[in-house]
Scaffold this motif. Structure first.
Motif, mmCIF file in Angstrom:
data_model
loop_
_atom_site.group_PDB
_atom_site.id
_atom_site.type_symbol
_atom_site.label_atom_id
_atom_site.label_comp_id
_atom_site.label_asym_id
_atom_site.label_seq_id
_atom_site.Cartn_x
_atom_site.Cartn_y
_atom_site.Cartn_z
ATOM 1 N N PRO A 208 0.832 -1.214 0.000
ATOM 2 C CA PRO A 208 0.000 0.000 0.000
ATOM 3 C C PRO A 208 0.859 1.254 0.000
ATOM 4 C CG PRO A 208 0.006 -1.029 2.169
ATOM 5 C CD PRO A 208 0.701 -1.979 1.254
ATOM 6 N N GLN B 234 0.947 3.849 1.785
ATOM 7 C CA GLN B 234 1.402 4.346 3.083
ATOM 8 C C GLN B 234 2.642 3.614 3.588
ATOM 9 O OE1 GLN B 234 -1.554 2.936 2.502
ATOM 10 N NE2 GLN B 234 -2.223 1.565 4.144
ATOM 11 N N GLU C 293 6.280 -0.112 10.331
ATOM 12 C CA GLU C 293 5.353 -0.780 9.427
ATOM 13 C C GLU C 293 5.525 -2.289 9.477
ATOM 14 O OE1 GLU C 293 2.889 0.270 7.703
ATOM 15 O OE2 GLU C 293 3.155 2.450 7.775
ATOM 16 N N TRP D 59 -7.026 -5.683 -0.758
ATOM 17 C CA TRP D 59 -8.252 -5.272 -0.076
ATOM 18 C C TRP D 59 -8.130 -5.277 1.449
ATOM 19 C CZ3 TRP D 59 -12.602 -3.175 -2.023
ATOM 20 C CH2 TRP D 59 -12.793 -3.260 -3.419
ATOM 21 N N PHE E 119 -6.378 -3.685 3.684
ATOM 22 C CA PHE E 119 -6.334 -2.426 4.417
ATOM 23 C C PHE E 119 -7.644 -1.651 4.311
ATOM 24 C CE2 PHE E 119 -1.973 -3.553 3.526
ATOM 25 C CZ PHE E 119 -1.356 -3.332 4.746
ATOM 26 N N VAL E 120 -8.518 -2.065 3.386
ATOM 27 C CA VAL E 120 -9.858 -1.459 3.293
ATOM 28 C C VAL E 120 -10.821 -2.188 4.211
ATOM 29 C CG1 VAL E 120 -11.783 -0.943 1.749
ATOM 30 C CG2 VAL E 120 -9.430 -0.748 0.917
ATOM 31 N N PRO F 135 -9.153 -2.034 8.610
ATOM 32 C CA PRO F 135 -8.299 -0.841 8.733
ATOM 33 C C PRO F 135 -7.253 -0.950 9.843
ATOM 34 C CG PRO F 135 -10.617 -0.243 8.542
ATOM 35 C CD PRO F 135 -10.575 -1.718 8.747
ATOM 36 N N ASN G 276 -10.381 5.073 0.622
ATOM 37 C CA ASN G 276 -9.258 5.135 1.554
ATOM 38 C C ASN G 276 -8.710 3.727 1.822
ATOM 39 O OD1 ASN G 276 -7.420 6.218 3.379
ATOM 40 N ND2 ASN G 276 -8.793 5.911 5.104
ATOM 41 N N GLY G 277 -7.434 3.518 1.531
ATOM 42 C CA GLY G 277 -6.806 2.215 1.747
ATOM 43 C C GLY G 277 -6.711 1.372 0.503
ATOM 44 N N TRP H 112 -5.734 1.097 -3.649
ATOM 45 C CA TRP H 112 -4.897 1.774 -4.627
ATOM 46 C C TRP H 112 -4.875 0.968 -5.914
ATOM 47 C CZ3 TRP H 112 -3.354 -1.486 -0.939
ATOM 48 C CH2 TRP H 112 -2.437 -2.483 -1.256
#
Length: 538
Positions: free
Chosen positions: A48, A50, A129, A427, A429-430, A433, A493-494, A496
């Protein structure tokens, strides 16, 4: 070429039973192995935004290291800088905190790291991370065949695959003996028709003979990789007796032991002494003790055989002012070392740039097909067919039904599980969260899906499971580019989408989705029209 009948009979028995006993594990290793040719690209694709910190210029590394070590003293001893690394693409500087250090004999599933970079105005930016690493999971499947557990500092699966590789080499040699009498006549003959066994045999032979040198290299090198500790121990006892086989590197006497660590100077000297190589990353250990400090530079060149999966390694003291010893690099190796490096390089396919990687990808997938088709050949040779409709429908032997369910469930289950974990990586991180460990999710999801497919195949039978699993694979592959399309059209959000040089992953997912839909249609038609009592009748 004529071969005695008794030799052919023994070769056929050995080839058949060795292939059946090792075929499923070899399918998993070869399918995953083909994908590992681009494992670092797959990891970048599944990372991701981030978790990707901004890169910096080579002239900024000294500033980054100094600021980081001032703010985080635990990074002074051991850390890594990433200059142009496909594997460690997350940040220009990485290290592990004391709480994150993993013992050498433990399996690091979490992949936690501290990441650091500099903002455009020169300020330090640090974040912790749990690195997303789909390529690492695929690499572990390739090495172990998916067999979990540790034995010493190796996974159990590595030792198992070493034994399987011995069987694999035996299958190669016996298969070659079987083909010798009709090699010229039948090499490129692929006969389609009602006789499925003839078709599978022809394609099996074409793929096997065409990639024979590749398979010999892979089988021999796997044995070496799996049992190199055993070989070293034997060599140490026979040749070295009480003397240590590998001498510890002597501490370096420095003219200025309190000198500042100069990253920019190290990069310049590497460029001067190894101009054919580009620096990917440098790992520093014991950097707080100048005379004991070590630096491991990972260097890449498409023009040379490499010792690692993508790198050659140069070891030196980062504080030394004398020239580095570059004799470990292939460009400066002695002939015997070049031969040894070539064995590693031929297994990893790390020479010749991306062109060779694409060839190895095709050969890896061809190897997976070889073992899948070998199991199907065994089944086609042993199924009972109803030749007279007046008599009762024949019942297939339990061994035949078992191998059919195992082959369909394990092979297609592996494919479905790998592609599904890739999709989950986009998916996760969506949907979750607050996810604390993406790699734990990927590992567990692989095994849950793989075992579910295996159980499903045994519960409903291979004939009914085959089209279902093929259809599921096609749907998952379609969802991969669909995810990128959704992220592009409807930013969430989350989530990409693929960009830059990674767009090809989505394109190939779409192409293979079409192929698996075609396989699904063929399997469904066959299941509907197969004679009653047939192994493939639903």
């Amino acid at each position: 070429m004529k071969v005695r009948t008794d030799i052919l009979k023994i070769a056929k028995e050995l080839h058949t039973w060795v292939g059946i006993s090792a075929g499923v594990l070899l399918f998993i290793c070869f399918f995953a192995g083909g994908l590992t040719m681009f494992q670092h690209d797959l990891s970048r694709w599944a990372t991701p935004p981030q978790q990707r910190l901004a890169q910096i210029a080579p002239t900024q590394f000294n500033q980054l290291v100094q600021q980081t070590q001032a703010a985080f003293p635990e990074s002074i001893r051991n850390f890594q800088i990433n200059v142009d690394s496909k594997e460690y693409h997350h940040a220009p500087m990485m290290w592990q905190s004391k709480q994150q250090l993993v013992a050498q004999d433990q399996f690091d599933t979490a992949q936690n790291s501290m990441l650091a970079t500099l903002s455009t105005d020169g300020r330090l930016h640090v974040q912790q991370e749990n690195r997303s690493n789909v390529g690492w999971l695929i690499e572990q499947l390739h090495e172990t065949g998916g067999i979990p557990g540790m034995f010493g500092h190796h996974t159990i699966g590595v030792y198992v695959m070493g034994i399987v590789a011995l069987l694999y080499f035996m299958a190669i040699m016996t298969g070659l003996i079987l083909l010798l009498p009709t090699l010229v006549k039948d090499y490129f003959a692929v006969r389609k028709g009602k006789n499925k066994k003839r078709f599978w045999l022809d394609t099996h032979n074409v793929v096997g003979i065409s990639s024979l040198p590749f398979h010999i290299i892979i089988s021999v090198t796997v044995v070496v990789f799996a049992f190199h500790d055993v070989f070293y121990d034997a060599m140490a006892k026979l040749a070295y007796a009480d003397r240590p086989m590998f001498e510890r590197r002597a501490e370096l006497k420095l003219d200025h032991p309190t000198a500042q660590l100069d990253i920019e100077q190290i990069l310049l000297r590497l460029q001067q002494q190894a101009p054919d190589y580009q620096v990917s990353s440098i790992r520093f250990t014991q950097a707080d003790q100048p005379e004991k400090a070590m630096a491991f530079a990972a260097l890449y060149s498409p023009n040379h055989m490499l010792r690692g999966d993508r790198f050659d390694y140069l070891v030196f003291n980062p504080y030394q002012t004398t020239p580095y010893d570059v004799s470990s690099l292939n460009a400066f190796n002695a002939p015997l070392d070049k031969l040894l490096n070539s064995m590693f390089s031929l297994h990893f396919g790390n020479f010749g740039g991306d062109f060779t990687r694409w060839i190895y990808l095709v050969l890896g997938m061809g190897g997976a097909f070889l073992f899948y088709s070998g199991n199907l050949l065994w089944l086609e040779s042993r199924v009972k067919r109803q030749k007279n409709p007046q008599i009762a429908v024949p019942e297939q032997a339990k061994s035949v039904r078992f191998v059919a369910c195992l082959t369909v469930g394990a092979c297609l289950g592996c494919v479905l599980a790998i592609f599904t974990t890739m999709l989950f990586g986009r998916w996760a991180f969506v949907l979750i969260p607050q996810l604390s460990s993406i790699n734990h999710l990927l590992v567990y999801s692989y095994y849950v899906i793989f075992l579910s497919c295996l159980i499903y195949s045994f519960c409903i039978g291979a004939a009914r499971a085959l089209p279902h699993l093929l259809f599921a694979i096609a749907i998952v592959l379609l969802l991969i580019p669909f995810t990128s399309l959704c992220a592009y059209l409807f930013p969430v959000n989350g989530l990409w989408y693929s960009n830059g040089s990674l767009w090809w992953i989505d394109v190939f997912a779409l192409i293979f989705a079409g192929l698996f839909l075609r396989f699904y249609q063929q399997a469904r038609v066959r299941a509907q029209h197969a004679a009653k009592g047939s192994l493939w009748s639903a």
